[in-house]
Design a protein around this motif. Structure first.
Motif, PDB file in Angstrom:
ATOM      1  N   ASP A 111       2.553   1.497  -3.562  1.00 44.20           N
ATOM      2  CA  ASP A 111       1.305   2.194  -4.386  1.00 44.20           C
ATOM      3  C   ASP A 111       1.143   3.559  -4.189  1.00 44.20           C
ATOM      4  O   ASP A 111       0.837   4.333  -5.251  1.00 44.20           O
ATOM      5  CB  ASP A 111       0.185   1.255  -4.420  1.00 44.20           C
ATOM      6  N   GLU A 112       0.780   4.025  -2.986  1.00 41.16           N
ATOM      7  CA  GLU A 112       0.500   5.430  -2.773  1.00 41.16           C
ATOM      8  C   GLU A 112       1.760   6.351  -3.063  1.00 41.16           C
ATOM      9  O   GLU A 112       1.705   7.368  -3.674  1.00 41.16           O
ATOM     10  CB  GLU A 112       0.358   5.617  -1.220  1.00 41.16           C
TER      11      GLU A 112
ATOM     12  N   TYR B 257       0.966   4.025 -17.770  1.00 40.97           N
ATOM     13  CA  TYR B 257       0.444   2.988 -16.751  1.00 40.97           C
ATOM     14  C   TYR B 257      -0.639   2.122 -17.746  1.00 40.97           C
ATOM     15  O   TYR B 257      -0.854   2.408 -18.578  1.00 40.97           O
ATOM     16  CB  TYR B 257      -0.411   3.842 -15.564  1.00 40.97           C
TER      17      TYR B 257
ATOM     18  N   LYS C  51     -10.928  14.411 -13.323  1.00 40.59           N
ATOM     19  CA  LYS C  51     -10.229  14.748 -12.052  1.00 40.59           C
ATOM     20  C   LYS C  51     -11.073  15.639 -11.244  1.00 40.59           C
ATOM     21  O   LYS C  51     -11.475  16.511 -11.866  1.00 40.59           O
ATOM     22  CB  LYS C  51      -8.927  14.990 -12.336  1.00 40.59           C
TER      23      LYS C  51
ATOM     24  N   LYS D  82       0.954  -1.138  -0.071  1.00 41.44           N
ATOM     25  CA  LYS D  82      -0.025  -0.157  -0.088  1.00 41.44           C
ATOM     26  C   LYS D  82       0.895   1.348   0.031  1.00 41.44           C
ATOM     27  O   LYS D  82       0.464   2.150  -0.705  1.00 41.44           O
ATOM     28  CB  LYS D  82      -0.905  -0.164   1.238  1.00 41.44           C
TER      29      LYS D  82
ATOM     30  N   ALA E  53       3.911   5.610  -5.453  1.00 42.17           N
ATOM     31  CA  ALA E  53       3.957   5.680  -7.072  1.00 42.17           C
ATOM     32  C   ALA E  53       2.709   6.487  -7.702  1.00 42.17           C
ATOM     33  O   ALA E  53       2.895   7.346  -8.630  1.00 42.17           O
ATOM     34  CB  ALA E  53       3.519   4.393  -7.664  1.00 42.17           C
ATOM     35  N   GLY E  54       1.617   6.789  -6.789  1.00 44.15           N
ATOM     36  CA  GLY E  54       0.575   7.526  -7.280  1.00 44.15           C
ATOM     37  C   GLY E  54       0.915   8.961  -7.103  1.00 44.15           C
ATOM     38  O   GLY E  54       0.785   9.766  -7.767  1.00 44.15           O
ATOM     39  N   TYR E  55       1.849   9.319  -6.150  1.00 40.26           N
ATOM     40  CA  TYR E  55       2.239  10.683  -5.772  1.00 40.26           C
ATOM     41  C   TYR E  55       3.288  11.046  -6.677  1.00 40.26           C
ATOM     42  O   TYR E  55       3.143  12.138  -7.212  1.00 40.26           O
ATOM     43  CB  TYR E  55       2.839  10.727  -4.295  1.00 40.26           C
TER      44      TYR E  55
ATOM     45  N   ALA F 277       3.431   9.908  -9.752  1.00 40.82           N
ATOM     46  CA  ALA F 277       2.863  10.074 -11.105  1.00 40.82           C
ATOM     47  C   ALA F 277       1.910  11.447 -11.068  1.00 40.82           C
ATOM     48  O   ALA F 277       2.433  12.393 -11.950  1.00 40.82           O
ATOM     49  CB  ALA F 277       1.834   9.302 -11.374  1.00 40.82           C
ATOM     50  N   GLU F 278       1.474  11.963  -9.919  1.00 37.60           N
ATOM     51  CA  GLU F 278       0.788  13.183 -10.062  1.00 37.60           C
ATOM     52  C   GLU F 278       1.850  14.375 -10.294  1.00 37.60           C
ATOM     53  O   GLU F 278       1.670  15.357 -10.768  1.00 37.60           O
ATOM     54  CB  GLU F 278       0.155  13.405  -8.579  1.00 37.60           C
TER      55      GLU F 278
ATOM     56  N   ASP G   3      -4.056   0.363 -17.779  1.00 39.89           N
ATOM     57  CA  ASP G   3      -5.652   0.670 -17.466  1.00 39.89           C
ATOM     58  C   ASP G   3      -6.261  -0.591 -17.795  1.00 39.89           C
ATOM     59  O   ASP G   3      -6.315  -1.219 -18.827  1.00 39.89           O
ATOM     60  CB  ASP G   3      -5.934   1.668 -18.307  1.00 39.89           C
TER      61      ASP G   3
END
Length: 86
Positions: free
Chosen positions: A18-19, A37, A86, A15, A21-23, A25-26, A39
């Protein structure tokens, strides 16, 4: 197939990864870089998202020399797909 909740329960570190990686990417999009990525809606392709929100299905062609050694790659744009809300 396991749900994300089940995966995170078994491995809490996943977790965090993953968090993070999301940060990242943003931040990349905010800094003006495109990201790629997977989908689930387009399982056979890679999605490339541009900082302006446009998204494309892409494929990557690996170029090899006569000895079979990869020396470059080429992004092939398949088509544009709807932007995310978004």
């Amino acid at each position: 197939m396991k749900t994300l909740e089940e995966i995170y329960e078994e491995d809490p570190t996943q977790k965090i990864i993953d968090e993070g990686a999301g940060y990242a990417a943003e931040q990349s999009l905010k800094d003006g870089y495109w990201i790629t990525y997977h989908d689930d809606e387009y399982p056979e392709f890679i999605v490339q998202e541009q900082p302006d929100g446009k998204r494309f299905l892409i494929d990557i062609e690996i170029l090899y020399d006569a000895n079979g050694v990869a020396y470059d790659s080429k992004i092939i744009t398949i088509r544009e797909i709807p932007a995310l809300n978004k």
